[in-house]
Every structure is written in C-alpha cells, then in structure tokens.
Design an enzyme around this catalytic site. Structure first.
Site, mmCIF file in Angstrom:
data_model
loop_
_atom_site.group_PDB
_atom_site.id
_atom_site.type_symbol
_atom_site.label_atom_id
_atom_site.label_comp_id
_atom_site.label_asym_id
_atom_site.label_seq_id
_atom_site.Cartn_x
_atom_site.Cartn_y
_atom_site.Cartn_z
ATOM 1 N N CYS A 74 0.731 4.757 6.825
ATOM 2 C CA CYS A 74 0.075 4.530 8.047
ATOM 3 C C CYS A 74 0.986 4.019 9.097
ATOM 4 C CB CYS A 74 -1.246 3.920 8.056
ATOM 5 S SG CYS A 74 -2.450 4.431 6.688
ATOM 6 N N CYS A 84 -16.268 -9.014 6.058
ATOM 7 C CA CYS A 84 -15.732 -7.684 5.506
ATOM 8 C C CYS A 84 -14.373 -8.247 4.852
ATOM 9 C CB CYS A 84 -15.115 -7.088 6.984
ATOM 10 S SG CYS A 84 -16.455 -6.928 8.171
ATOM 11 N N CYS A 137 0.800 0.208 10.094
ATOM 12 C CA CYS A 137 0.173 -0.910 9.450
ATOM 13 C C CYS A 137 1.272 -1.552 8.498
ATOM 14 C CB CYS A 137 -0.635 -0.054 8.364
ATOM 15 S SG CYS A 137 -1.469 -1.338 7.189
ATOM 16 N N ARG A 139 -17.503 -2.205 17.724
ATOM 17 C CA ARG A 139 -16.955 -3.538 17.370
ATOM 18 C C ARG A 139 -15.623 -3.619 18.076
ATOM 19 N NH1 ARG A 139 -17.520 -3.427 12.382
ATOM 20 N NH2 ARG A 139 -19.669 -4.710 12.509
ATOM 21 N N CYS A 159 1.115 -1.120 -0.175
ATOM 22 C CA CYS A 159 -0.044 0.015 -0.165
ATOM 23 C C CYS A 159 1.013 1.432 0.084
ATOM 24 C CB CYS A 159 -0.787 -0.115 1.131
ATOM 25 S SG CYS A 159 -1.845 1.525 1.388
ATOM 26 N N CYS A 175 -18.760 2.581 8.492
ATOM 27 C CA CYS A 175 -18.040 1.541 9.517
ATOM 28 C C CYS A 175 -16.906 2.435 9.874
ATOM 29 C CB CYS A 175 -17.773 0.053 9.134
ATOM 30 S SG CYS A 175 -16.877 -0.594 10.242
ATOM 31 N N CYS A 181 -19.084 -5.808 3.851
ATOM 32 C CA CYS A 181 -18.343 -4.714 4.068
ATOM 33 C C CYS A 181 -17.118 -4.550 3.277
ATOM 34 C CB CYS A 181 -18.061 -4.681 5.867
ATOM 35 S SG CYS A 181 -17.334 -3.136 6.137
#
Ligand code: SAM
Ligand code: DTB
Ligand code: SF4
Length: 332
Positions: free
Chosen positions: A70, A110, A73, A274, A66, A202, A142
């Site tokens: 972040c 998801c 991550c 959640r 990616c 979400c 999701c």
C-alpha cells in the site's frame, strides 16, 4: 437535482437507496458548497437528531513489517518508512489501554495488526482474547488485520467482535496505482465474509492520493451501493509519511474533506461517517464543518496507528465548541 429534492421536501422520511449512480454522486460532490452542506445537514439532522458523535480509540497491536505494498502506508515492508522494532503487544497491556481509552471517554476500541491476512495460531488466539476482554469492559470492539477466512470471521463474531475494518481505500479505477499485492475483488470478498459472519462492516477510504473527483465518486458508489451500507465509513485524508511513494503529495484543501463527508452522509444516511486520519491538517473550522455536514465519529486519542492525532484535550474543546454530544452525554 430531483432525487435530492424528494428528500428535501420531506427530510423526515429518509429513503435509503442502494442504487446511486456515478453521475448522481459526482453531482453531489461538485454541488455549490453551500447547497451540499444544506442537503447533508437536512439528512444528518433527521438521521442523527442529537448530533451524537462517537469517540473511537485506536491501538496498533502489531506494527510494521506488512507484506502488502500500500503506497500510503508506513507499515509496508516495501516502503522505507516500514516501522519496525516494536514488539507485538500482549493481551493484558492491550486491555489496559482499552480501559484507559474508556476512562478518557471512548466507547469503541479499534485494534490494528499490520498483516496481509490473519493466520491461525497463538496470535489469532490472542486477538480473540483481546476482543473478548474489550467487550467485557463494555466497549465496542473493532479489529483491522487484513484478509480472513470464513472460519476466522465466525470465531471473531463468536468472541463478540462488533466491527471489522477493511477499507477499499480508493476507486476500483485508481486502486492499481496504490496497491498491487492484492486486488479490489479480494477486498470485497473479505468484506462479504465479515458480513456473512454477522459482524458489522467498517469500510471507507482515503482522499488526497492523486485521485480525481470521479475516483472519489466511484469509491463512494461502491460503498453506497452495498446493501446494507457499511455501518461505519471512515474517511481519511492522506497522512503523507516519509519513506512512502506518496510522501511528496501535498495536503488536500480541507474543504475537499468537508465535501467528501457531506456526500457520504447524503448517500448513507444511517452509517457512522468517521472523520479519520488527517484531522491535524484540517484545522478547527473545517472539522466543525465536517461535524455539521455529517461526521458522527472521530478517532480519539493522541495517536492513530503510527502517526499522531490531535490531543484528547484539544478534541474535547473542539467537540464542546461545535456543540455536538459525545458518548457520555447520550441518554439512550
Ligand atoms: N492491514 C490492515 C488493512 O489494511 O486492512 C489494517 C491496517 S491499515 C493501516 C487501515 C487503514 O488505515 C488503511 O486501509 C488506510 O485506509 C488507512 N491508512 C493507513 N495509512 C494511512 C495514511 N498514511 N493516511 C491515511 N490513511 C491511512
Ligand atoms: C481507518 O480508516 N483509519 C484508521 C483505522 N481505520 C484503522 C487508521 C489510520 C492510520 C493513519 C496512519 C497511521 O497512523 O499509520
Ligand atoms: Fe499492510 Fe494495512 Fe499498511 Fe496495507 S494498509 S501495508 S495492508 S498495514
């Protein structure tokens, strides 16, 4: 705390608010734990009288590589843990995984793509086919795949997508220390596009990334002042992955997770809160306190996206011990 006293005196009449102030939220987060738990439970028992807990399973369709940076991550190409070498999954194997998750008891599936944004083309067409297939199974679907355009959001809605996950992760004030390749504002604009297309939102965050209590209150303020509130609010605690800049951060005190969940429940009474990443570090009793304080969903399945999650058998035992009702025990 007068605002809450209102609710305490008549918890059967929950007043939905979208004007929470930072001070009110910080006061809640810092209440004596025993009071915070009581206040959260009054709201939770009223809003969700059966203590129904939704089981959501997670699958990484496109892993690693990616472009975003972040700091938490494992999938960012800026981090040395960048998880590569796994081919993107095709439609059929994804639907088989969805079916298996359903057979294990999940009612939401998801799917994650480690993308900065969705691009049109065959991968997006495959995503749409996955969404349609998951919906045909009778599961909620999701997707989390980064930023998107209005048109892509409408196409996802048309395919039957239930929810789009796009987390704010932390407070606007702490954000620059965690992510520099896209702005908080871009994150909010993506959420608006999802909302405008009629897909539920979400949106949550992560604790344990070196933020202060005020940062946690500030993140919750952004979420709780949205109108409507996000339908689903994942609360993650950092899984400190080797090769990320946050690898050496120590785990949070499990009770901080309990406080975060309880406060989210009070602020957003009807949202699904959640209990997300980091459950393996929480232990049984803290997870049960979270369920008592307002968590009404967990990620269910042996893995999250690139890290592990408690085993299905352990979760079934935990939920039974807590005495909450899972999907297949709901009668409505
Ligand atoms: N690329 C998409 C995005 O960022 O929206 C989707 C995938 S991303 C992995 C989904 C969310 O998982 C992140 O926004 C973050 O809140 C959470 N997450 C990722 N890695 C995590 C970690 N190591 N610990 C806790 N939460 C994490
Ligand atoms: C969310 O808030 N947490 C999930 C889901 N939404 C996509 C992801 C957790 C990822 C944990 C780290 C990993 O497994 O890579
Ligand atoms: Fe990419 Fe999402 Fe990971 Fe950020 S959290 S690096 S956007 S996959």
């Amino acid at each position: 705390m007068t605002l809450l006293d209102n609710k305490l005196s008549s918890p059967q009449h929950i007043v939905l608010r979208h004007n929470w102030t930072l001070d009110e939220i910080k006061d809640l987060l810092e209440q004596p734990l025993i009071d915070l738990l009581w206040n959260a439970q009054l709201i939770h028992r009223t809003a969700n009288p059966g203590y129904k807990v939704q089981l959501a399973s997670l699958l990484s369709v496109k892993t690693g590589g990616c472009q975003e940076d972040c700091a938490y991550c494992s999938q960012s190409m800026h981090n040395t843990s960048d998880v590569t070498g796994q081919p993107d999954l095709d439609v059929q194997p994804v639907l088989e995984r969805a079916k298996a998750a359903q057979e294990a008891g999940a009612d939401r599936f998801c799917m994650g793509w480690a993308w900065r944004e969705i691009r049109n083309g065959k991968d997006f067409e495959a995503m749409l086919a996955m969404v349609r297939g998951v919906r045909e199974l009778g599961l909620e679907a999701c997707v989390t795949a980064g930023m998107l355009t209005d048109e892509q959001a409408f196409r996802l809605a048309d395919a039957g997508l239930t929810a789009y996950n796009h987390n704010l992760d932390t407070s606007p004030e702490h954000y620059d220390k965690i992510i520099t390749t896209r702005t908080y504002q871009e994150r909010l604009e993506t959420l608006q596009r999802v909302r405008a297309a009629g897909i539920t939102i979400c949106c949550g965050g992560i604790i344990g990334m070196g933020e202060s209590i005020v940062d946690r209150a500030s993140l919750l303020k952004v979420l709780a002042t949205m109108d409507p509130h996000p339908e689903s609010v994942p609360i993650n605690s950092l899984v400190a992955v080797e090769g990320t800049p946050l690898e050496n951060l120590s785990s949070i005190d499990p009770l901080e997770m309990v406080r975060m969940v309880a406060t989210a429940r009070i602020l957003m009474p009807y949202s699904r809160v959640r209990l997300s990443a980091g459950r393996e570090q929480l232990g049984r009793e803290a997870q049960i306190l979270c369920l008592q304080a307002g968590a009404d969903s967990i990620f269910y399945g042996d893995s999250l996206l690139t890290t592990s999650n408690p085993a299905v058998s352990a979760d079934r035992e935990l939920l039974a011990q807590a005495g909450v009702k899972v999907n297949w025990e709901w009668n409505d």
